[in-house]
Structures are given as C-alpha cells and as structure tokens.
Scaffold this motif. Sequence first.
Motif, PDB file in Angstrom:
ATOM      1  N   UNK A  43      57.269  68.389  84.166  1.00  9.74           N
ATOM      2  CA  UNK A  43      56.490  67.928  85.323  1.00  9.74           C
ATOM      3  C   UNK A  43      55.230  67.191  84.885  1.00  9.74           C
ATOM      4  N   UNK A  44      54.820  66.258  85.727  1.00 14.11           N
ATOM      5  CA  UNK A  44      53.588  65.504  85.501  1.00 14.11           C
ATOM      6  C   UNK A  44      52.496  65.983  86.451  1.00 14.11           C
ATOM      7  N   UNK A  45      51.259  65.662  86.114  1.00 19.51           N
ATOM      8  CA  UNK A  45      50.126  66.032  86.962  1.00 19.51           C
ATOM      9  C   UNK A  45      50.284  65.408  88.340  1.00 19.51           C
ATOM     10  N   UNK A  62      61.694  79.754  88.457  1.00 19.16           N
ATOM     11  CA  UNK A  62      62.774  80.709  88.206  1.00 19.16           C
ATOM     12  C   UNK A  62      63.274  80.612  86.783  1.00 19.16           C
ATOM     13  N   UNK A  63      64.403  81.247  86.522  1.00 16.11           N
ATOM     14  CA  UNK A  63      64.978  81.130  85.191  1.00 16.11           C
ATOM     15  C   UNK A  63      65.456  79.706  84.929  1.00 16.11           C
ATOM     16  N   UNK A  64      65.964  79.051  85.977  1.00 13.60           N
ATOM     17  CA  UNK A  64      66.380  77.655  85.909  1.00 13.60           C
ATOM     18  C   UNK A  64      65.975  76.976  87.203  1.00 13.60           C
ATOM     19  N   UNK A  65      65.290  75.850  87.107  1.00 16.58           N
ATOM     20  CA  UNK A  65      64.926  75.048  88.267  1.00 16.58           C
ATOM     21  C   UNK A  65      65.613  73.695  88.189  1.00 16.58           C
ATOM     22  N   UNK A  66      65.816  73.089  89.339  1.00 21.02           N
ATOM     23  CA  UNK A  66      66.190  71.676  89.356  1.00 21.02           C
ATOM     24  C   UNK A  66      64.994  70.841  88.925  1.00 21.02           C
ATOM     25  N   UNK A  67      65.243  69.612  88.494  1.00 19.94           N
ATOM     26  CA  UNK A  67      64.143  68.692  88.217  1.00 19.94           C
ATOM     27  C   UNK A  67      64.529  67.297  88.687  1.00 19.94           C
ATOM     28  N   UNK A  68      63.518  66.494  88.950  1.00 24.47           N
ATOM     29  CA  UNK A  68      63.678  65.075  89.239  1.00 24.47           C
ATOM     30  C   UNK A  68      62.620  64.331  88.460  1.00 24.47           C
ATOM     31  N   UNK A  69      63.009  63.210  87.833  1.00 22.30           N
ATOM     32  CA  UNK A  69      62.070  62.453  87.002  1.00 22.30           C
ATOM     33  C   UNK A  69      62.338  60.963  87.148  1.00 22.30           C
ATOM     34  N   UNK A  70      61.271  60.185  87.029  1.00 21.34           N
ATOM     35  CA  UNK A  70      61.365  58.729  87.181  1.00 21.34           C
ATOM     36  C   UNK A  70      60.868  58.031  85.911  1.00 21.34           C
ATOM     37  N   UNK A  82      59.046  66.252  88.322  1.00 25.84           N
ATOM     38  CA  UNK A  82      58.732  67.452  89.100  1.00 25.84           C
ATOM     39  C   UNK A  82      59.858  68.465  88.981  1.00 25.84           C
ATOM     40  N   UNK A  83      59.495  69.737  88.903  1.00 23.86           N
ATOM     41  CA  UNK A  83      60.455  70.801  89.117  1.00 23.86           C
ATOM     42  C   UNK A  83      60.765  70.872  90.615  1.00 23.86           C
ATOM     43  N   UNK A  84      61.910  71.512  90.944  1.00 22.07           N
ATOM     44  CA  UNK A  84      62.186  71.883  92.320  1.00 22.07           C
ATOM     45  C   UNK A  84      63.019  73.153  92.312  1.00 22.07           C
ATOM     46  N   UNK A  85      62.467  74.228  92.899  1.00 26.91           N
ATOM     47  CA  UNK A  85      63.236  75.460  92.937  1.00 26.91           C
ATOM     48  C   UNK A  85      62.408  76.668  93.285  1.00 26.91           C
TER      49      UNK A  85
END
Length: 199
Positions: A30-32, A41-49, A60-63
């Motif tokens: 994740x970025x600022x 959690x133990x595993x989160x989704x992520x999205x990155x550009x 960013x994480x998502x979860x």
Amino acid sequence: VSDDGAYGAVTDANGNIIIIGETSSSANIASAGAYQTTLNGTTDAFIAKFDPAGFFQWGSYFGGTGVDRAFAVENSCSNLLFFGLTNSLSGIATANTHQLAYGGGTNDGFLTLFSPNGSSVVWSTYYGGNNDEYAYFSVIGMATNSVNDAAIVGSTASTNNISYGNAHQNMLSAAYDAFVARFPGSIIQLTASDSAICV
C-alpha cells in the motif's frame, strides 16, 4: 515480505496498468493515502496501479479479518471495479448496497468499486448465500454498454441469496450450480428486472 499473487489486470485510457490479486505481505503493498494501508487479515486482496513505463503509482489493500482474494478488474467510467472471494465478516460491504452481511459457507463473492486514485471505495457489496461461492471473472458493460453494467459468474452451493426475480433458474439443482449475476451500473441493489440467475 510474504506470499503475493496477481490474478487480473486491465489498462486505462492513458495506458496505466491496474493489477489485482491477494497478499499476505505486511509491507511494500500500500501507498500513503490509499484506502487501506495495512494488512487486516491473514490474506487481503490488493489493487495497484502502474504507469505505462512500469513505475508504481499507488496501491491499496482491501479486506477484513479473514481471507480475501481479488480475481478480476475492469474500468468502470473513471473508477475501477473488481471482484473476488472473501470469508471476512466485516470490512467488505458499504452502506446501502446489495448485500451488507456475509451469507455463510466457506466463501462469499464480493464486488467493489474503487476510486481511480485508490484513496476511497465508492461502494462494495457481498454476493453469496448460506454455502460456498466461487467466482471466476467479471465483464463490465462491454464496449457498447454506456451504463457500465457489471456481470459476474461462478459456482455456488447456496440455496439462498443467489437467484432473484424472474430468473432462468430459481433453485439449486445439484451440489454446485453455475451462476451469472448482473449488477446495473446505476443500481447496486438487485431487483426482479435486474436479476441474478443460476444456470
């Protein structure tokens, strides 16, 4: 610093590349200023550009506190729509969306609309019933659809929360059935005329 997997990618009109997946890493994701800057959690989704030259723009994480995985991402106007699977009981759905609570079983699907700069979630919903769901890919609107409808497909063992309204098949007929669900771009709540169907 731990296991990461990328499962989907899309480019935007400017040639930027957006990737999604899952991560167990607590750093270098994740970025600022991102929507979620820590692993929940133990595993989160992520999205990155990334920009067209491959330089990192934001992530960013998502979860929630369980296991969350994102499998597909599409452009939705200037926003980013992605979906995946979760067993988190919180941290997924936002107010006034289709399904606010976890349905049950090992996994529910989720569908999330992210802002183009990764700083906020426009909306997010669970999609799942009292047993397991597995979701595989999403299609948003197609090129000819100006209202950015979203469709998700997968398999389900649930006997509720899957089929709505005048659907092709309203009941589970095997241990697992396939499903396809359409979410209109301007409507987050599924209705009788905007149905999910089991096939």
